[in-house]
Design an enzyme around this catalytic site. Structure first.
Site, PDB file in Angstrom:
ATOM      1  N   HIS A   1      64.589  29.228  43.922  1.00  0.00           N
ATOM      2  CA  HIS A   1      64.877  27.868  43.441  1.00  0.00           C
ATOM      3  C   HIS A   1      65.494  27.870  42.033  1.00  0.00           C
ATOM      4  CE1 HIS A   1      62.462  26.465  46.824  1.00  0.00           C
ATOM      5  NE2 HIS A   1      62.737  25.214  46.511  1.00  0.00           N
TER       6      HIS A   1
ATOM      7  N   GLU B   1      35.887  34.098  46.771  1.00  0.00           N
ATOM      8  CA  GLU B   1      35.279  34.771  47.930  1.00  0.00           C
ATOM      9  C   GLU B   1      35.538  36.274  47.905  1.00  0.00           C
ATOM     10  OE1 GLU B   1      35.012  32.846  51.671  1.00  0.00           O
ATOM     11  OE2 GLU B   1      34.983  30.856  50.775  1.00  0.00           O
TER      12      GLU B   1
HETATM   13  C1  FAD Z   1      38.593  27.671  41.845  1.00  0.00           C
HETATM   14  C2  FAD Z   1      37.383  28.492  42.152  1.00  0.00           C
HETATM   15  C3  FAD Z   1      36.517  28.078  43.162  1.00  0.00           C
HETATM   16  C4  FAD Z   1      35.356  28.812  43.435  1.00  0.00           C
HETATM   17  N1  FAD Z   1      34.450  28.335  44.359  1.00  0.00           N
HETATM   18  C5  FAD Z   1      33.240  28.938  44.464  1.00  0.00           C
HETATM   19  C6  FAD Z   1      32.193  28.339  45.255  1.00  0.00           C
HETATM   20  O1  FAD Z   1      32.367  27.281  45.889  1.00  0.00           O
HETATM   21  N2  FAD Z   1      30.986  28.959  45.291  1.00  0.00           N
HETATM   22  C7  FAD Z   1      30.734  30.109  44.615  1.00  0.00           C
HETATM   23  O2  FAD Z   1      29.609  30.610  44.689  1.00  0.00           O
HETATM   24  N3  FAD Z   1      31.694  30.703  43.854  1.00  0.00           N
HETATM   25  C8  FAD Z   1      32.934  30.135  43.763  1.00  0.00           C
HETATM   26  N4  FAD Z   1      33.914  30.709  42.971  1.00  0.00           N
HETATM   27  C9  FAD Z   1      33.594  31.922  42.230  1.00  0.00           C
HETATM   28  C10 FAD Z   1      34.378  33.158  42.659  1.00  0.00           C
HETATM   29  O3  FAD Z   1      33.938  33.602  43.902  1.00  0.00           O
HETATM   30  C11 FAD Z   1      34.233  34.201  41.536  1.00  0.00           C
HETATM   31  O4  FAD Z   1      35.043  33.742  40.461  1.00  0.00           O
HETATM   32  C12 FAD Z   1      34.645  35.589  41.972  1.00  0.00           C
HETATM   33  O5  FAD Z   1      33.713  36.104  42.889  1.00  0.00           O
HETATM   34  C13 FAD Z   1      34.766  36.553  40.777  1.00  0.00           C
HETATM   35  O6  FAD Z   1      33.651  36.496  39.949  1.00  0.00           O
HETATM   36  P1  FAD Z   1      33.846  36.309  38.371  1.00  0.00           P
HETATM   37  O7  FAD Z   1      34.760  35.174  38.158  1.00  0.00           O
HETATM   38  O8  FAD Z   1      32.525  36.280  37.727  1.00  0.00           O
HETATM   39  O9  FAD Z   1      34.627  37.625  37.916  1.00  0.00           O
HETATM   40  P2  FAD Z   1      33.960  39.035  37.501  1.00  0.00           P
HETATM   41  O10 FAD Z   1      32.996  39.453  38.556  1.00  0.00           O
HETATM   42  O11 FAD Z   1      33.480  38.948  36.104  1.00  0.00           O
HETATM   43  O12 FAD Z   1      35.224  39.987  37.555  1.00  0.00           O
HETATM   44  C14 FAD Z   1      36.153  40.114  36.490  1.00  0.00           C
HETATM   45  C15 FAD Z   1      37.153  41.204  36.871  1.00  0.00           C
HETATM   46  O13 FAD Z   1      36.478  42.458  37.028  1.00  0.00           O
HETATM   47  C16 FAD Z   1      36.716  42.980  38.325  1.00  0.00           C
HETATM   48  N5  FAD Z   1      35.529  43.665  38.800  1.00  0.00           N
HETATM   49  C17 FAD Z   1      34.241  43.251  38.734  1.00  0.00           C
HETATM   50  N6  FAD Z   1      33.428  44.153  39.291  1.00  0.00           N
HETATM   51  C18 FAD Z   1      34.216  45.165  39.732  1.00  0.00           C
HETATM   52  C19 FAD Z   1      33.966  46.391  40.411  1.00  0.00           C
HETATM   53  N7  FAD Z   1      32.735  46.787  40.738  1.00  0.00           N
HETATM   54  N8  FAD Z   1      35.016  47.174  40.713  1.00  0.00           N
HETATM   55  C20 FAD Z   1      36.284  46.802  40.374  1.00  0.00           C
HETATM   56  N9  FAD Z   1      36.582  45.655  39.733  1.00  0.00           N
HETATM   57  C21 FAD Z   1      35.555  44.850  39.415  1.00  0.00           C
HETATM   58  C22 FAD Z   1      37.049  41.761  39.179  1.00  0.00           C
HETATM   59  O14 FAD Z   1      37.762  42.111  40.338  1.00  0.00           O
HETATM   60  C23 FAD Z   1      37.847  40.924  38.198  1.00  0.00           C
HETATM   61  O15 FAD Z   1      39.174  41.390  38.160  1.00  0.00           O
HETATM   62  C24 FAD Z   1      35.091  30.004  42.716  1.00  0.00           C
HETATM   63  C25 FAD Z   1      35.983  30.420  41.724  1.00  0.00           C
HETATM   64  C26 FAD Z   1      37.099  29.685  41.414  1.00  0.00           C
HETATM   65  C27 FAD Z   1      37.981  30.134  40.282  1.00  0.00           C
END
Ligand code: FAD
Length: 396
Positions: free
Chosen positions: A354, A379
């Site tokens: 675009h 998820e």
């Molecule tokens: C818009 C939105 C809607 C959501 N809806 C829901 C909901 O309805 N219910 C709910 O329960 N949750 C929900 N979530 C939460 C979502 O599932 C989490 O944000 C996600 O699981 C990641 O967790 P965190 O944000 O704490 O990241 P963190 O776990 O802190 O991870 C940070 C970074 O480190 C990496 N990382 C962490 N551990 C490891 C590992 N062992 N090996 C390699 N890399 C790793 C991750 O991949 C990521 O890149 C939602 C999130 C968003 C943004």
């Protein structure tokens, strides 16, 4: 849609559901998506339309007035809906996580009390409360507690959940917490830590259930995402859905099913971006010809189309394994990993095709590009999916 479709070995009923949702998404959902995004308002009339079609009961068994959809039907419905709006599809898939938990783990009276209404009217809207401020990828680190009060035969919830989809709209929540001592029906129920995690059914109007502020997000702006705090939130003991120690495995089982839905949604977003880019390439002229005649643009569209097809096939394979009763955890993770990656790369290229217009809100690809990112995060992040896939590689 103009993109070629592959992997269409659907039953007549599955194809009919796909076509129904596709039509609804094109006529009722897509036209509202830009304004809903801009105003950060969930389109409740669209939700009511989903309920009229029976889609709010997609994963509810038929005996509780639901659709009783198999995995493939669930996936094609999610793909078609996300083609119209990822925010709406996300809200629906989280509602479905909640109804799945009640259907699978609830008592007969809980199923009868909640499921028919949630299926038929879409109300109360369901929430799934697993993540916490300090426990995302590793939910075992959660600190929300549930203390049993034997005298009242109640559990008292305390703690904080984060990122809860449908946080403001929701009427009932599936809440994961660690049982903090007290009497339960398992010998090891006094255990603390991961062994004590279980899940509860919590109506949002329970005293001590406090909804936090709505997050301001990069994309998915029409979907409300909030924190939820539990402040001495008392619920009857019968609202405990699983035994202490079984909650985390229940969450992972539910999330594995849900992952197929998210993967399908990512395919829907990618297909929408491909369709937009194709139409634009046919209309936009530079150097006295449509840009769709330029080999570079044609190759971009070829790569995008291949990415979409490959992702859709991985989704279908995960569905096949699930329906065959196989262990489909790795297949679901492969589908989510590759489909979310396709959503990112295809929306990126759609913006590129675009040109400057793609960088403005005048064209849908701008929103699709912002929305796509979340599919790599919620998820289970891409890194978590790869961890699961690698375990499969090593047969662990
Ligand atoms: C818009 C939105 C809607 C959501 N809806 C829901 C909901 O309805 N219910 C709910 O329960 N949750 C929900 N979530 C939460 C979502 O599932 C989490 O944000 C996600 O699981 C990641 O967790 P965190 O944000 O704490 O990241 P963190 O776990 O802190 O991870 C940070 C970074 O480190 C990496 N990382 C962490 N551990 C490891 C590992 N062992 N090996 C390699 N890399 C790793 C991750 O991949 C990521 O890149 C939602 C999130 C968003 C943004």
């Amino acid at each position: 849609m103009t993109g070629a479709r592959v992997g269409s070995a659907l039953t007549d009923e599955q194809a009919a559901v796909r076509d129904l949702v596709r039509e609804f998404a094109a006529e009722e959902v897509r036209p509202t998506a830009a304004v809903a995004d801009e105003t950060e308002t969930f389109p409740e009339d669209v939700w009511d339309g989903l309920a009229e079609l029976g889609l709010t009961g997609l994963t509810v068994p038929e005996e509780y007035s639901g659709f009783g959809a198999d995995e493939t039907t669930y996936a094609v419905a999610n793909e078609a809906l996300a083609h119209g709006s990822l925010a709406v599809a996300t809200a629906l898939s989280v509602h479905c996580l909640a109804t799945s938990c009640i259907a699978e783990f609830g008592t007969e009276s809980q199923r009868e009390a909640w499921l028919p209404e949630m299926a038929e009217t879409g109300r109360p809207v369901g929430m799934f409360c697993l993540s916490e401020p300090h426990a995302g990828s590793n939910p075992a680190e959660m600190s929300t507690t549930a203390t049993y009060d034997a005298e009242a035969d109640e559990y008292v919830l305390n703690g904080e959940k984060q990122w809860i989809t449908n946080g403001q709209r929701g009427g009932v929540a599936i809440v994961f917490a660690k049982v903090d001592g007290g009497e339960t029906d398992r010998d090891d129920a006094h255990a603390t830590g991961d062994d004590a995690i279980t899940q509860f059914l919590v109506p949002a109007d329970t005293a001590g259930f406090e909804v936090g502020k709505k997050e301001e997000k990069l994309g998915l702006r029409a979907s409300d995402t909030t924190g939820i705090t539990f402040d001495d939130c008392r619920i009857p003991a019968e609202n405990r859905l699983t035994e202490p120690g079984r909650g985390l495995s229940a969450a992972f089982r539910t999330l594995t099913e849900g992952r197929i839905g998210i993967a399908a949604q990512a395919v829907g977003v990618a297909q929408a971006a491909l369709d937009e880019a194709t139409s634009y390439a046919e209309e936009r002229e530079q150097f006295d010809r449509p840009i769709g005649d330029i080999q570079t643009i044609r190759h971009k569209l070829a790569e995008m189309s291949t990415d979409v097809s490959a992702a859709r096939l991985l989704v279908r394979e995960a569905c096949r394994q699930a329906e065959a009763g196989e262990d489909y955890r790795v297949a679901a993770s492969k589908a989510k990993y590759r489909a979310s990656e396709a959503a990112m790369s295809v929306t990126n290229e759609a913006v590129q095709i675009h040109g400057g217009y793609g960088y403005t809100t005048e064209f849908d690809v701008e929103r699709l590009y912002r929305d796509a990112k979340i599919t790599e995060i919620y998820e289970g992040t891409t890194e978590v999916q790869k961890t699961i896939i690698a375990r499969g590689v090593f047969g662990e």
